[in-house]
Scaffold this active site. Sequence first.
Site, short mmCIF file in Angstrom:
data_model
loop_
_atom_site.label_atom_id
_atom_site.label_comp_id
_atom_site.label_asym_id
_atom_site.label_seq_id
_atom_site.Cartn_x
_atom_site.Cartn_y
_atom_site.Cartn_z
N MET A 125 44.02 39.63 27.92
CA MET A 125 43.89 38.35 27.22
C MET A 125 42.45 38.15 26.75
O MET A 125 42.19 37.90 25.58
CB MET A 125 44.25 37.19 28.17
CG MET A 125 45.64 37.23 28.72
SD MET A 125 45.99 35.80 29.79
CE MET A 125 45.63 36.49 31.39
N GLU A 127 38.57 38.16 25.65
CA GLU A 127 37.78 38.91 24.67
C GLU A 127 36.30 38.57 24.86
O GLU A 127 35.99 37.55 25.47
CB GLU A 127 38.22 38.51 23.25
CG GLU A 127 39.71 38.78 23.04
CD GLU A 127 40.17 38.53 21.62
OE1 GLU A 127 39.38 37.98 20.82
OE2 GLU A 127 41.32 38.89 21.33
N PHE A 156 36.72 42.45 30.49
CA PHE A 156 37.04 42.03 31.88
C PHE A 156 38.48 42.37 32.25
O PHE A 156 39.11 41.62 33.00
CB PHE A 156 36.84 40.52 32.07
CG PHE A 156 35.49 39.96 31.69
CD1 PHE A 156 34.35 40.73 31.80
CD2 PHE A 156 35.35 38.65 31.25
CE1 PHE A 156 33.10 40.21 31.46
CE2 PHE A 156 34.12 38.12 30.91
CZ PHE A 156 32.99 38.89 31.02
N GLU A 244 50.69 33.35 38.55
CA GLU A 244 49.39 34.04 38.62
C GLU A 244 48.42 33.24 39.50
O GLU A 244 47.73 33.77 40.37
CB GLU A 244 48.83 34.21 37.21
CG GLU A 244 47.42 34.76 37.20
CD GLU A 244 46.93 35.23 35.83
OE1 GLU A 244 47.75 35.28 34.89
OE2 GLU A 244 45.74 35.54 35.71
N GLN A 281 26.14 23.96 69.55
CA GLN A 281 27.15 23.02 69.05
C GLN A 281 27.27 23.08 67.52
O GLN A 281 28.35 22.90 66.96
CB GLN A 281 26.82 21.59 69.50
CG GLN A 281 28.02 20.68 69.35
CD GLN A 281 27.71 19.26 69.79
OE1 GLN A 281 26.74 18.66 69.34
NE2 GLN A 281 28.53 18.75 70.68
N HIS A 340 25.86 34.61 60.44
CA HIS A 340 25.52 36.00 60.79
C HIS A 340 24.00 36.24 60.72
O HIS A 340 23.55 37.35 61.04
CB HIS A 340 26.18 37.00 59.82
CG HIS A 340 27.63 37.30 60.11
ND1 HIS A 340 28.64 36.39 59.95
CD2 HIS A 340 28.23 38.44 60.55
CE1 HIS A 340 29.81 36.95 60.26
NE2 HIS A 340 29.58 38.19 60.63
N GLY A 366 42.04 31.65 34.94
CA GLY A 366 41.73 30.28 34.51
C GLY A 366 40.66 29.73 35.43
O GLY A 366 40.84 29.72 36.65
N ASN A 368 38.10 27.16 37.44
CA ASN A 368 38.45 25.94 38.18
C ASN A 368 38.26 24.69 37.31
O ASN A 368 38.94 23.69 37.52
CB ASN A 368 37.62 25.87 39.46
CG ASN A 368 38.20 26.80 40.52
OD1 ASN A 368 39.15 27.54 40.25
ND2 ASN A 368 37.67 26.75 41.72
C1 FAD Z 1 36.66 40.48 37.91
C2 FAD Z 1 37.37 39.88 36.74
C3 FAD Z 1 38.66 40.32 36.43
C4 FAD Z 1 39.34 39.79 35.31
N1 FAD Z 1 40.56 40.30 34.98
C5 FAD Z 1 41.11 39.93 33.81
C6 FAD Z 1 42.30 40.57 33.32
O1 FAD Z 1 42.88 41.45 33.98
N2 FAD Z 1 42.79 40.21 32.11
C7 FAD Z 1 42.18 39.25 31.35
O2 FAD Z 1 42.66 38.97 30.27
N3 FAD Z 1 41.07 38.61 31.77
C8 FAD Z 1 40.51 38.93 32.98
N4 FAD Z 1 39.36 38.32 33.40
C9 FAD Z 1 38.75 37.30 32.56
C10 FAD Z 1 38.83 35.88 33.12
O3 FAD Z 1 40.15 35.42 33.09
C11 FAD Z 1 37.85 35.02 32.30
O4 FAD Z 1 36.53 35.42 32.67
C12 FAD Z 1 38.04 33.54 32.51
O5 FAD Z 1 39.25 33.10 31.96
C13 FAD Z 1 36.90 32.71 31.91
O6 FAD Z 1 36.65 33.06 30.59
P1 FAD Z 1 35.14 33.40 30.13
O7 FAD Z 1 34.59 34.40 31.08
O8 FAD Z 1 35.16 33.73 28.70
O9 FAD Z 1 34.35 32.04 30.38
P2 FAD Z 1 34.20 30.84 29.32
O10 FAD Z 1 35.52 30.46 28.78
O11 FAD Z 1 33.11 31.20 28.36
O12 FAD Z 1 33.69 29.68 30.28
C14 FAD Z 1 32.31 29.53 30.67
C15 FAD Z 1 32.20 28.23 31.48
O13 FAD Z 1 32.59 27.12 30.66
C16 FAD Z 1 33.60 26.38 31.31
N5 FAD Z 1 34.55 25.81 30.35
C17 FAD Z 1 35.20 26.44 29.34
N6 FAD Z 1 36.02 25.60 28.72
C18 FAD Z 1 35.93 24.39 29.35
C19 FAD Z 1 36.53 23.11 29.20
N7 FAD Z 1 37.46 22.89 28.26
N8 FAD Z 1 36.16 22.12 30.04
C20 FAD Z 1 35.26 22.33 31.02
N9 FAD Z 1 34.64 23.51 31.22
C21 FAD Z 1 34.98 24.52 30.40
C22 FAD Z 1 34.31 27.39 32.21
O14 FAD Z 1 35.02 26.74 33.23
C23 FAD Z 1 33.15 28.22 32.70
O15 FAD Z 1 32.52 27.57 33.78
C24 FAD Z 1 38.71 38.78 34.53
C25 FAD Z 1 37.42 38.33 34.86
C26 FAD Z 1 36.75 38.86 35.94
C27 FAD Z 1 35.36 38.37 36.24
#
Ligand code: FAD
Length: 382
Positions: A125, A127, A156, A244, A281, A340, A366, A368
């Site tokens: 998904m 990019e 990713f 998921e 404690q 630790h 997605g 938090n």
């Molecule tokens: C180890 C790892 C494995 C992964 N595996 C996969 C995989 O198998 N397939 C796949 O497709 N993807 C995968 N991902 C990607 C992952 O799903 C994305 O990193 C994630 O969805 C966040 O997208 P981004 O990194 O582009 O962050 P961004 O979308 O750029 O977000 C950056 C920050 O902005 C915040 N933000 C964005 N929009 C909003 C909003 N509307 N309101 C408030 N805050 C917002 C986010 O919460 C975040 O804190 C993986 C990522 C990692 C690190």
Amino acid sequence: MRRDLFGDEHELFRSQFRRFAEKEIAPKVAVWNERGMSDRETWRRLGDEGFLGVSAPEAYGGAGGDFLYDAIVMEELSDLRAHGIMVSLHSNICRPYLETYGSEEQKQRYLPGTVTGEIILGIAMTEPGTGSDLANVQTRAIRDGDHYVLDGAKTFISNGQIGDLFVVVAKTDPQAVPPHDGISLLLVEAGTKGFVRGRKLDKLGLRGQDTSELFFQECRVPVSNLLGQEGRGFRMLMEKLQQERLCIAVASIASCRRTLLDTIDYVKERKAFGRSIASFQNTQFRLAELATEVEVGRAFVDRLLVSHVRGDDIVAEVSMAKWWTTELQKRLSSECLQLHGGYGFMREYPVCDDYADAAVQSIYAGTNEIMKVIISKRLGIA
Ligand SMILES: Cc1cc2nc3c(=O)[nH]c(=O)nc-3n(C[C@H](O)[C@H](O)[C@H](O)COP(=O)(O)OP(=O)(O)OC[C@H]3O[C@@H](n4cnc5c(N)ncnc54)[C@H](O)[C@@H]3O)c2cc1C
């Protein structure tokens, strides 16, 4: 506290899986962490023993069990810190797309191999330019006769190096309004011309996973590999995200428990000022609080597992569990590392990896923040 969601069959399955995992997976965890990926032999062994197909349909080689069996696999792998082998990604995140939206021909072609471990799955998904804003993907799949010509870059992607078949999110109609109506899902085999694996990315944690870049360069994908209907991809993704995110919550609570139990052992052994660390404690209160939170979290997640198996719509509640359990995991691993002392900062102590591995839990599947956007929408305030 005794958990009442699992029956005798589930418990029997847990002990069988545990025995297998202790023998065939636990010894490989350090090797995978060093190498940055798991190995095909273990996937095949998991398949041979039936652990990849517990909930897959019987018609395609699976055992047709409920999602609780999968939850057991997730819990036991988390307990062994075997994060390098992404069984839940394969069986519970990717395969459901095929099971639910696949044509009979697609199911016949791919499902049996996913059960035996010959076909390892991934989902693409994200990019470089978009993650949370999924409707904004730029990868295009433009129809040309009986093929789609796929162009774009993903990043990713878990199982990016080892994976054989990827569910790829692409725009079949880049001009669609709203944009998510232009999104479709394609099944792309790793051997297809124009499918290029990029770098295996260097990460803070989950070092045993081959999180990678993928590129599609005029990659011709047969139209028969379209999953479901054209333009329905976004809706299909939304429908499957409940499971998921539940997987993440299940794994988070299991990881929290492991870290907590190991820390309890450590503080009983370690001495300062002539007493065990456990006798202070502060240590007792910190661990008492964390143990309470783990029980509260587990009770909630168990409740959601039962609802999910029943088929309830619990999107908001699963989003709550995903953000809450993963924030707990991050805080708990940090506090346990502190208990630790300097040893917690050393890689030879598992709490060190636990701390690093926890960081991503609030980001993938997605973030938090996105979970809170979903909850706010369900509350009618966003
Ligand atoms: C180890 C790892 C494995 C992964 N595996 C996969 C995989 O198998 N397939 C796949 O497709 N993807 C995968 N991902 C990607 C992952 O799903 C994305 O990193 C994630 O969805 C966040 O997208 P981004 O990194 O582009 O962050 P961004 O979308 O750029 O977000 C950056 C920050 O902005 C915040 N933000 C964005 N929009 C909003 C909003 N509307 N309101 C408030 N805050 C917002 C986010 O919460 C975040 O804190 C993986 C990522 C990692 C690190």
